[in-house]
Scaffold this motif. Structure first.
Motif, short mmCIF file in Angstrom:
data_model
loop_
_atom_site.label_atom_id
_atom_site.label_comp_id
_atom_site.label_asym_id
_atom_site.label_seq_id
_atom_site.Cartn_x
_atom_site.Cartn_y
_atom_site.Cartn_z
N GLU A 36 0.86 -1.19 0.00
CA GLU A 36 0.00 0.00 0.00
C GLU A 36 0.90 1.24 0.00
OE1 GLU A 36 -2.30 0.04 3.59
OE2 GLU A 36 -3.58 1.70 2.95
N THR A 37 0.55 2.23 -0.78
CA THR A 37 1.27 3.53 -0.85
C THR A 37 2.77 3.37 -1.07
OG1 THR A 37 1.60 3.70 1.56
CG2 THR A 37 -0.43 4.63 0.68
N ALA A 38 3.13 2.36 -1.87
CA ALA A 38 4.56 2.09 -2.08
C ALA A 38 5.26 3.24 -2.80
CB ALA A 38 4.72 0.81 -2.90
N THR A 39 4.53 4.05 -3.54
CA THR A 39 5.17 5.11 -4.33
C THR A 39 5.45 6.38 -3.53
OG1 THR A 39 3.03 5.94 -5.06
CG2 THR A 39 4.09 4.31 -6.48
N THR A 40 4.90 6.44 -2.30
CA THR A 40 5.02 7.70 -1.55
C THR A 40 5.32 7.55 -0.07
OG1 THR A 40 2.65 7.61 -1.09
CG2 THR A 40 3.34 8.90 -3.01
N GLY A 41 5.07 6.37 0.50
CA GLY A 41 4.99 6.24 1.95
C GLY A 41 3.55 6.47 2.37
N TYR A 42 3.19 6.00 3.58
CA TYR A 42 1.78 5.95 3.98
C TYR A 42 1.29 7.22 4.66
CZ TYR A 42 -2.42 4.49 6.46
OH TYR A 42 -3.70 4.42 6.96
N PHE A 43 1.98 7.64 5.76
CA PHE A 43 1.47 8.76 6.56
C PHE A 43 1.91 10.08 5.90
CE2 PHE A 43 1.62 5.51 9.98
CZ PHE A 43 0.31 5.60 10.43
N VAL A 44 1.16 10.54 4.92
CA VAL A 44 1.55 11.80 4.26
C VAL A 44 0.56 12.92 4.57
CG1 VAL A 44 2.79 10.61 2.41
CG2 VAL A 44 0.38 11.20 2.08
N GLU A 45 -0.51 12.59 5.32
CA GLU A 45 -1.51 13.59 5.72
C GLU A 45 -1.97 14.39 4.51
OE1 GLU A 45 0.17 15.77 9.04
OE2 GLU A 45 0.26 13.97 10.28
N GLY A 46 -1.96 15.74 4.62
CA GLY A 46 -2.41 16.58 3.52
C GLY A 46 -1.49 16.51 2.30
N GLY A 47 -0.34 15.88 2.46
CA GLY A 47 0.59 15.70 1.33
C GLY A 47 -0.01 14.87 0.22
N VAL A 48 -1.13 14.21 0.48
CA VAL A 48 -1.84 13.45 -0.57
C VAL A 48 -2.09 14.37 -1.77
CG1 VAL A 48 -4.06 12.39 -1.16
CG2 VAL A 48 -2.93 11.81 0.99
N ARG A 49 -2.43 15.63 -1.46
CA ARG A 49 -2.75 16.58 -2.55
C ARG A 49 -1.57 16.79 -3.48
NH1 ARG A 49 -5.76 21.29 1.03
NH2 ARG A 49 -6.96 19.86 2.32
N GLU A 50 -0.36 16.74 -2.91
CA GLU A 50 0.83 16.94 -3.74
C GLU A 50 1.29 15.66 -4.42
OE1 GLU A 50 3.62 18.83 -0.88
OE2 GLU A 50 1.74 19.59 -0.06
N LEU A 51 0.92 14.53 -3.85
CA LEU A 51 1.49 13.26 -4.32
C LEU A 51 0.55 12.42 -5.17
CD1 LEU A 51 3.18 12.31 -0.94
CD2 LEU A 51 4.37 13.04 -3.01
N ALA A 52 -0.75 12.65 -5.05
CA ALA A 52 -1.70 11.79 -5.76
C ALA A 52 -1.55 11.98 -7.27
CB ALA A 52 -3.11 12.12 -5.32
N MET A 53 -1.77 10.91 -8.00
CA MET A 53 -1.65 10.95 -9.46
C MET A 53 -2.67 9.98 -10.06
SD MET A 53 1.92 8.84 -9.60
CE MET A 53 2.25 9.32 -11.27
#
Lengths: 299, 288
Positions: A48-65
């Motif tokens: 799960e979340t291998a491309t970014t790490g899991y606990f990114v909080e609001g960082g999802v907005r910057e990392l989601a693709m």
């Protein structure tokens, strides 16, 4: 054509928090390792979340693709390796889909004729843990579909982490025809009283129960590494349709676990213990009960 | 007449330490992985430093750090004040010798007394204790910059929940391996990693006043407090704990200490004015 014997590789990955490109490099290295094996691994399953790490909080907005963007990046990675063998990949990532963010995992097939590679399926996490250390529902939307899809290696489904803590999800995908359930996971360790870490044991109990009840393979890939003090346990489990653990990843350490899968075992197990067939025969009754519950809730 | 044998479930035993039992080897391995990952991989440090008081908490952390990074990469600072007990320094040195880690004694008396004698000669023991703790924090962070070593925290869960520490001092180091272990669990782990018994067995003390002990300050032993804290932090109500057999006055004492110190476990309160308030709306984890 469906192959009945294949080699699955489970990458217990330790991503760099928020560094998509760096994590792609790690994924590329793991694909390369899989292709160089003799014989090569056929399916690589990542957490799960291998491309970014899991606990990114609001960082999802910057990392989601989008799944398509990730698929295209993975295709380039694969192509750069000048591969002679195809490989299937199941990988978890934060997804931007139709204006919403999801905790998703895609399944794709990459072939040496790269233009024939295909994005087979995207699963969006159905149960979002939002309690204690988890805050998923604050940052991502809930997926609503539980689907089974065809692969070169049988009918498959993806369930992400808490999805498998609820028996109803595996029941649905089993009824829809899954022979293999892939379970990308990110599970921070808690409970150090017993012989093994509590959630390591919880996953062993749940995944062996799912596999034996529905007589199918369960292949988990579990994140490792610490994020803000929370250490992901690893200990990926691969369980056969008889409910036996056929491989376990190391606790908390990166590893590439390689396991042969004989899909014929699904039929043998179902003939020996026809629980899935029994379940299928009572689906109308179960549906009635669910309908009743829905009606009562409306009142 | 049929009479089946009656089998009663085992009654809850409030004096049992079972709920606080830890698998010490498993925890030690996990914390060593934690230290290597958070200090090395996430923050890019190879060396660490800590304040070594001669008590069980900092001694345990020294042992964990030595195993995680190698003795040659661990720097212990012994920072006595003029009223600190000689035994504390002796025990600190015992740990240093056993582990072979670097050590340095920096007397904080001139720093602390320069302020006290010039401006606040009548400061209470509590205030002096806070000044000492903050002085030690200044030294640790300065040595961190000098040595390019990351300060490691040594506060345990019991004292964190009781607020028995100096805000922005003991709690300042960015990485703490034992902050989720109750004191009684620290004792278990300390014994496992080999902290000398003389350190594990002595009464815990902030070492600010001769004869002072933590348990004397609290009015309850760590053993009793930890059992209550274990259930309180899980969401059991005080009434339920009393029903379970814990003395009402002890439950009340523990709950009062926790309830009155929530502020010490948080960053400063900031007035929110926007939908991008840091830590309220704008949320990014520490390692992002």
């Amino acid at each position: 054509m469906q192959n009945t014997v294949f080699r699955v590789a489970v990458g217990q990955m330790c991503p760099e928090k928020g560094h998509y490109r760096r994590n792609l490099e790690i994924i590329g290295a793991l694909i390369s390792q899989c292709l160089q094996m003799e014989p090569p691994a056929d399916v690589l399953v990542l957490p799960e979340t291998a491309t970014t790490g899991y606990f990114v909080e609001g960082g999802v907005r910057e990392l989601a693709m989008s799944a398509e963007s990730l698929f295209n990046d993975l295709k380039c990675l694969y192509s750069d390796l000048e591969p002679k063998h195809p490989i299937d990949l199941c990988v978890g990532f934060y997804e931007l889909y139709q204006g919403e963010y999801f905790n998703s995992a895609l399944y794709a097939t990459f072939t040496p004729q790269v233009e024939h590679s295909s994005l087979n399926h995207v699963h969006r996490k159905f149960f979002l843990p939002t309690y204690g250390v988890f805050e998923e529902e604050r940052f991502v939307a809930r997926g609503s579909r539980l689907e089974v899809f065809s692969t070169r290696f049988g009918r498959s489904a993806i369930l992400i982490c808490e999805d498998v803590w609820h028996s109803v999800t595996s029941m649905i995908v089993a009824l829809k025809g899954a022979q293999v359930i892939y379970v990308p996971t990110a599970s921070p360790a808690r409970g150090f009283q017993g012989d093994v870490i509590e959630n390591v044991d919880a996953y062993r109990r749940m995944l062996t129960q799912i596999a034996s009840e529905h007589t199918l393979f369960v292949v988990q890939s579990s994140l490792v590494g610490f994020e803000g003090g929370k250490g992901f346990v690893g200990s990926s489990w691969v369980v056969n349709p008889f409910g036996k653990v056929i491989a376990q990843g190391p606790i908390g350490q990166p590893a590439l676990l390689v396991v042969p899968i004989h899909l014929d075992d699904v039929a043998i197990a179902r003939a020996q213990l026809p629980l899935l067939s029994d379940l299928r025969s009572v689906v109308p009754d179960i549906a009635l009960h669910l309908q009743q519950i829905l009606c009562e809730e409306r009142i | 007449m049929i009479s089946y044998p009656v089998i009663e479930a085992k009654a809850f035993e409030p004096n049992s330490d079972d709920p606080l039992h830890i698998n010490a080897p498993l925890v030690a391995d996990w914390l060593i992985q934690f230290l290597r990952d958070e200090v090395g991989r996430r923050r890019g440090f190879r060396k660490v430093l800590l304040g070594l008081s001669g008590g069980v908490d900092s001694s345990l952390v020294a042992y964990l750090c030595a195993r995680a990074f190698g003795a040659e990469n661990v720097y212990a600072f012994l920072m006595p004040y003029k009223i600190s007990s000689a035994e504390s320094l002796e025990h600190g040195n015992l740990v240093v010798q056993q582990l072979g880690i670097h050590s340095r004694v920096i007397e904080i008396t001139p720093m602390v007394d320069a302020y006290l004698s010039h401006y606040e000669p009548d400061a209470s023991p509590t205030r002096i204790g806070n000044i000492c703790a903050r002085t030690r924090m200044i030294i640790l962070f300065d040595q961190s910059a000098k040595l390019n070593a990351l300060p490691i925290g040594t506060g345990n869960k019991s004292e964190r929940l009781f607020g028995y520490f100096t805000w922005h001092a003991d709690d300042a180091p960015p990485v703490n391996p034992i902050g989720d272990l109750f004191k009684t669990q620290v004792w278990q782990l300390a014994r496992y990693v080999g902290v000398p018994e003389v350190i594990v067995n002595k009464p815990a003390s902030a070492d600010l006043i001769v004869g002072q002990t933590d348990e004397g300050d609290f009015g309850i032993s760590y053993k009793k407090a930890d059992r209550i804290l274990h259930f309180l932090t899980q969401g059991y109500s005080p009434e339920r704990l009393v029903q379970m057999g814990f003395p009402a006055e002890e439950v009340e004492l523990v709950k009062r200490k926790v309830d009155s110190t929530h502020w010490k476990r948080h960053l400063p309160t900031t007035a929110m004015l926007s939908t991008t308030a840091i830590g309220e709306y704008y949320l990014r984890p520490v390692d992002f």
